[in-house]
Scaffold this active site. Structure first.
Site, PDB file in Angstrom:
ATOM      1  N   ASP A 190       0.784  -1.122  -0.023  1.00  0.00           N
ATOM      2  CA  ASP A 190       0.070  -0.002   0.146  1.00  0.00           C
ATOM      3  C   ASP A 190       0.898   1.163  -0.068  1.00  0.00           C
ATOM      4  O   ASP A 190       2.157   1.143   0.135  1.00  0.00           O
ATOM      5  CB  ASP A 190      -0.968   0.046   1.185  1.00  0.00           C
ATOM      6  CG  ASP A 190      -2.145   0.990   0.990  1.00  0.00           C
ATOM      7  OD1 ASP A 190      -1.981   1.790  -0.114  1.00  0.00           O
ATOM      8  OD2 ASP A 190      -3.252   0.778   1.408  1.00  0.00           O
TER       9      ASP A 190
HETATM   10  C1  BGC Z   1      -4.989   3.325  -0.041  1.00  0.00           C
HETATM   11  C2  BGC Z   1      -5.215   2.291  -1.068  1.00  0.00           C
HETATM   12  C3  BGC Z   1      -4.973   3.061  -2.417  1.00  0.00           C
HETATM   13  C4  BGC Z   1      -3.620   3.705  -2.470  1.00  0.00           C
HETATM   14  C5  BGC Z   1      -3.485   4.248  -3.550  1.00  0.00           C
HETATM   15  C6  BGC Z   1      -3.835   4.206  -0.089  1.00  0.00           C
HETATM   16  O1  BGC Z   1      -3.652   5.274   0.608  1.00  0.00           O
HETATM   17  O2  BGC Z   1      -4.990   2.815   1.116  1.00  0.00           O
HETATM   18  O3  BGC Z   1      -6.450   1.689  -1.013  1.00  0.00           O
HETATM   19  O4  BGC Z   1      -5.224   2.033  -3.319  1.00  0.00           O
HETATM   20  O5  BGC Z   1      -3.623   4.667  -1.575  1.00  0.00           O
HETATM   21  O6  BGC Z   1      -4.215   5.180  -3.810  1.00  0.00           O
END
Ligand code: BGC
Length: 757
Positions: A280
């Protein structure tokens, strides 16, 4: 860099010219890459920081791509823009490896559908698939290969802001919705340039954060992990989801980004998953904050060894790992495996043969917000709406209801109608509730008065104006709830009541005694007790997307008959969460009338305000003619449960037929209710349909002692009805012998057949 290999061709071109395809071509490329180049492939950069959406490519980025320092970009878009960057990768880098372009396309790209919790409320996998398909058509035309969706995290604590992004509380239901969305994005053929890679996220128990706080620890039993949180991931993997994202949080002290046992051993090993695992956002360096790594290099090593292939945004793999990898055979092996999976993802998309297939500006221009896409968004929005109450049948409204007062700032709040994760959704594309009502009834019949917003101080003068407007009208439509920015990432709330100014407004409007219908906008279950006037009509609309106004209006006036159901229970009070129907029984089962010491709160009922699966209709349905194919279910066999559902009203409508089961005596306490089948069925006025569910012994398998999935011999009870709180017919059968299953029952699908009577 930028220097070509033999005869000026890239490695990819050579492999292709040699007739190599698939894994053989990938191996050929991999064997010619340096350690630094491999690490570069694992590097995912954020467009928003380094290159703005649709911006021109900067020289810094071109150089990075030329040097092979990046494998993927996220938060970028635009066919021409991304096509240019792809040309640099394919034609000017040493190996000619194409880039992967990714974005959070969560409930639409330009044509925004209801938020995912709303899509789930359709209780129809074909709606979830349709929304994902339309999103993929638009996103792929805009140059994107990969979406970070679906979020398949089970969410049982409505304080958690990200409950809006998933399918709610129930693992069997969540698994069905996960599968449907994977099908929609990938359409079983990733080589087609109108499909995109789906990501099952956030593996494995992100929704279980303590207290409903985002990013917080999940301290759950192995059984709960296996039976509740992991099934939707298993379902997504089985459906072919080509990527997984690991969660930010830890389970029992082990951050998933560094969880070798979970990601490498279980996902890759036991489940045989060979797709691409991405971290993530910044979750690898955050291992330092978790306190499991002391340096960036250590953090990177933990993630790589856990088999997290691609690193999102921090650049750790590309900038901090070279020496460590060169010194460690284990890291080298992990790096090779990770690089191979990144290259295989590119191969699955067909990018080695057709690297520019996603970058056609003409297709892009034609793909966005088409009449078909808008129609699909409206259909899904109408079908997502849940009629929570309709005490005296105030809904549907009469075609000419007289003078209508629309009260509440949310009624004109286009941004909230889009909801969280907007991709390329635009406020100007949204038809608001106020606009749609004016279009339908004529300007002169609709008076709009915002009263107060969701975050303002309730100004007495503005409230008085709203009350006066309500009093002067024949019918009042009160649009209230949370705004879009009160749910979503990092949007957990300690109090899931209506925002206070909305309480003040609702109370004042309901006190007028005028006929009020309430439209509730929210991204999570709320305590809506202030909306209870004793004679309430409440339509839950979620955040419905670009077609919010027309969809809400169609449902209010009965052109579309509501049949949505709750994918997550609504509590009486915040203090009742987490509440979910799959709770285990206790030694002292909750006693409704407080006559015994039992597992309950003394100050609220033992049931939720509105339970999972709840939702009313303008029609009425009767259930009858229960048919059970056999009273015993032997290993290797199946049992079918059939029921006749009759529309006893004069209104054509959908009914959502739900099958719940319970295993009353097992080796461990088993949930009080588990969904094991559901079907949204169109039944015209006066007609009957026969709905049949087919179950196998494995449909009752759970994570038993000794770490195996088992179904015990013995009785299974079932109930069929219109909601978990509205069971109409019950029965039971015997499982004739114990069964060892491959996995948890909740990840399985239940075949349903529907026939005319
Ligand atoms: C979130 C994810 C997301 C990623 C990219 C993160 O902060 O937890 O779900 O896909 O950002 O935007």
């Amino acid at each position: 860099m930028g220097v070509r290999t033999q005869e000026g061709t890239t490695t990819v071109a050579q492999a292709t010219a040699n007739g190599l395809r698939g894994a053989e071509r990938v191996d050929f490329i991999l064997h010619r890459m340096t350690t630094a180049e491999k690490l570069g492939q694992l590097n995912q950069m954020a467009g928003g920081q380094q290159i703005a959406l649709n911006s021109r490519i900067t020289d810094v980025e071109r150089d990075r791509v030329r040097a092979g320092g990046v494998g993927s970009y996220l938060h970028v878009a635009g066919a021409a823009f991304l096509g240019d960057l792809q040309h640099v990768a394919v034609e000017e880098s040493h190996h000619g490896i194409p880039l992967l372009f990714a974005m959070d396309v969560v409930h639409g790209y330009r044509t925004i559908f209801p938020v995912p919790l709303g899509i789930a409320a359709t209780f129809d996998v074909s709606d979830a698939e349709l929304a994902a398909r339309v999103a993929a058509l638009e996103a792929s035309a805009a140059g994107l290969h990969w979406t970070f969706a679906p979020m398949v995290d089970i969410a049982r604590d409505a304080r958690w802001g990200r409950i809006v992004e998933g399918a709610g509380e129930e693992p069997f239901f969540g698994s069905a919705m996960a599968r449907a969305q994977v099908r929609g994005y990938q359409d079983r053929d990733l080589k087609r340039p109108d499909t995109i890679i789906a990501t099952a996220k956030h593996f494995g128990a992100y929704g279980a954060g303590v207290g409903g706080r985002d990013y917080d620890s999940a301290d759950i039993s192995e059984r709960t992990l296996m039976d509740v949180y992991l099934p939707p991931f298993l379902a997504a993997a089985e459906e072919g989801a080509a990527s997984f994202m690991v969660a930010f949080n830890d389970i029992g002290g082990v951050p998933t980004t560094a969880n070798k046992a979970l990601v490498n051993d279980l996902l890759r090993g036991e489940w045989g998953y060979d797709g691409l695992v991405v971290s993530d956002w910044n979750s690898v360096p955050e291992l330092l904050n978790h306190g499991v790594a002391e340096t960036r290099t250590e953090a990177g090593a933990l993630a790589l060894l856990a088999s997290v292939d691609m690193e999102m945004t921090s650049g750790i793999y590309a900038s901090d790992m070279l020496k460590a990898v060169e010194a460690s055979p284990a890291l080298q092996a992990a790096l090779d495996a990770a690089t191979k999976r990144v290259l295989m993802a590119k191969d699955r998309l067909g990018l080695f043969d057709a690297p520019y297939s996603y970058h056609d500006p003409v297709r892009e221009a034609a793909a966005m917000l088409t009449p078909d896409h808008r129609a699909a968004a409206r259909r899904v929005a109408e079908r997502s709406m849940v009629l929570l109450r309709n005490d005296s049948g105030r809904l549907p409204l009469k075609p000419q209801p007289g003078k209508v007062a629309v009260i509440g700032a949310l009624a004109a709040d286009a941004r909230s109608m889009i909801g969280s994760w907007k991709a390329q959704g635009r406020e100007e594309d949204v038809v608001t509730v106020v606009e749609a009502l004016r279009n339908r009834l004529g300007e002169e019949f609709v008076v709009y008065e915002p009263g107060v917003g969701t975050r303002d101080v309730a100004d007495p003068a503005a409230i008085a104006k709203a009350v006066a407007t309500a009093e002067a009208a024949d019918v009042v439509i009160l649009v209230t709830g949370e705004d879009y920015n009160m749910s979503g990432e990092a949007r957990s709330r300690s109090d899931i009541g209506l925002p206070s100014p909305q309480k003040v407004l609702a109370k004042a409007v309901l006190a007028t005694g005028k006929p009020v219908v309430t439209v509730l906008m929210t991204g999570r279950p709320l305590d809506i007790s202030p909306l209870d006037s004793g004679d309430s009509s409440i339509l839950l609309a979620w955040f419905p997307g670009v077609e919010a106004g027309p969809a809400i209006t169609n449902v209010l006036f009965g052109d579309a008959v509501p049949a949505g159901r709750l994918p997550a229970s609504f509590p009486h009070r915040t203090g009742q969460v987490p509440y979910f129907i799959g709770h285990n029984p206790t030694g002292r089962p909750a006693d409704a009338d407080l006559s015994k010491d039992s597992a309950r709160y003394m100050d609220i009922p033992i049931t939720p305000a509105y339970a999972f699966g709840h939702g009313l209709s303008y029609a009425t349905f009767e259930y009858g003619n229960l048919q059970l194919s056999s009273s015993t279910l032997a290993p290797g066999d199946s049992v079918s449960i059939g029921v006749d559902v009759t529309n006893t009203s004069g209104t054509n409508a959908d009914e959502v037929v739900q099958l719940y089961t319970r295993d009353p005596v097992a080796q461990v306490a088993r949930p009080q209710q588990e969904l094991r089948g559901f079907a949204r069925v169109r039944i015209d006025a006066g007609k009957t349909k026969h709905v049949t569910f087919t179950l196998r012994p494995e449909h009752f398998a759970y994570f038993a002692p000794y770490g195996r999935f088992e179904t015990d011999a013995g009785r299974i009870d079932f109930g069929i009805g219109a909601g978990s709180d509205d069971i109409r017919l019950t029965g039971s059968f015997q499982v004739a012998g114990p069964v060892i299953a491959d996995g948890p029952a909740a990840a399985m699908a239940t075949p349903v057949s529907i026939s005319e009577e």
